[in-house]
Design a protein around this motif. Structure first.
Motif, PDB file in Angstrom:
ATOM      1  N   THR A   1       0.838  -1.205   0.000  1.00 19.61           N
ATOM      2  CA  THR A   1       0.000   0.000   0.000  1.00 19.61           C
ATOM      3  C   THR A   1       0.867   1.245   0.000  1.00 19.61           C
ATOM      4  O   THR A   1       1.982   1.242   0.514  1.00 19.61           O
ATOM      5  CB  THR A   1      -0.924   0.034   1.242  1.00 19.61           C
TER       6      THR A   1
ATOM      7  N   GLY B   1      -5.732   4.532   3.760  1.00 17.77           N
ATOM      8  CA  GLY B   1      -5.299   3.169   3.510  1.00 17.77           C
ATOM      9  C   GLY B   1      -3.908   3.031   2.924  1.00 17.77           C
ATOM     10  O   GLY B   1      -3.482   1.916   2.602  1.00 17.77           O
TER      11      GLY B   1
ATOM     12  N   SER C   1      -0.017   0.367   5.452  1.00 18.55           N
ATOM     13  CA  SER C   1      -0.458  -0.864   6.111  1.00 18.55           C
ATOM     14  C   SER C   1       0.601  -1.401   7.071  1.00 18.55           C
ATOM     15  O   SER C   1       0.552  -2.559   7.472  1.00 18.55           O
ATOM     16  CB  SER C   1      -0.813  -1.931   5.060  1.00 18.55           C
TER      17      SER C   1
ATOM     18  N   ARG D   1       1.494  -5.001   8.880  1.00 25.49           N
ATOM     19  CA  ARG D   1       2.528  -5.671   8.091  1.00 25.49           C
ATOM     20  C   ARG D   1       3.288  -6.696   8.918  1.00 25.49           C
ATOM     21  O   ARG D   1       3.762  -7.692   8.398  1.00 25.49           O
ATOM     22  CB  ARG D   1       3.502  -4.651   7.514  1.00 25.49           C
TER      23      ARG D   1
ATOM     24  N   VAL E   1      -0.520 -11.064   6.497  1.00 27.80           N
ATOM     25  CA  VAL E   1      -0.601 -10.104   5.398  1.00 27.80           C
ATOM     26  C   VAL E   1      -0.214 -10.768   4.079  1.00 27.80           C
ATOM     27  O   VAL E   1      -0.739 -10.450   3.031  1.00 27.80           O
ATOM     28  CB  VAL E   1       0.280  -8.861   5.673  1.00 27.80           C
TER      29      VAL E   1
ATOM     30  N   SER F   1     -10.533   3.566   2.813  1.00 28.93           N
ATOM     31  CA  SER F   1      -9.878   2.424   3.456  1.00 28.93           C
ATOM     32  C   SER F   1      -9.912   1.183   2.563  1.00 28.93           C
ATOM     33  O   SER F   1     -10.681   1.111   1.615  1.00 28.93           O
ATOM     34  CB  SER F   1     -10.534   2.107   4.802  1.00 28.93           C
TER      35      SER F   1
END
Length: 151
Positions: free
Chosen positions: A110, A117, A120, A124, A129, A141
């Motif tokens: 991201t 958003g 991340s 992470r 993820v 988001s």
């Protein structure tokens, strides 16, 4: 197109941009990346309201436009050199799922405005993820669907 600029892919894989220069109507910030002799041609353009992401034939991504809306991917530029399978956007951020070709497993990447958003990093550190298979986006988001069916 986005709210204030346009980008088109020409038949030879090059792009042409016009409109508000600060929001993607001027791709000169990535000119060197676009004109590399051995670079794969551009196949697809993705947009947020004020930025663009261009996907090359090799799956890598280039970004330009408003830096606060996903036009600046410097923080994740190395990761965007991998083959991206899918790309998503909110009003001010992008997310992409890598194919995992250069890594053991696909990853969610991201960038853009953290409030929309684009960051991340708080999730992470979770090993889950890397098991993202789909993403849904709202105006501000992202929600990630994992292989085990959880969000």
């Amino acid at each position: 197109s986005n709210k204030v600029a346009f980008t088109a892919v020409k038949g030879d894989g090059r792009i042409v941009c016009w409109g508000d220069a600060e929001c993607g109507g001027d791709s000169s910030a990535i000119h060197d990346d676009l004109t590399e002799m051995d670079a794969a041609p551009i196949l697809t353009i993705y947009s947020s309201p004020y930025a663009f992401a261009a996907q090359r034939a090799d799956g890598s991504l280039l970004t330009w436009g408003d830096p606060d809306s996903g036009g600046d991917s410097t923080r994740v530029c190395e990761a965007l050199q991998s083959r991206m399978e899918r790309v998503f956007s909110t009003d001010d951020a992008f997310a992409a799922i890598s194919s995992g070709e250069r890594r053991e497993r696909p990853q969610l990447i991201t960038w853009g405005d953290p409030a929309s958003g684009g960051d991340s990093s708080s999730v992470r550190s979770l090993s889950s993820v890397s098991s993202v298979v789909d993403v849904a986006a709202t105006r501000s988001s992202f929600a990630a669907l994992k292989q085990d069916g959880t969000v």
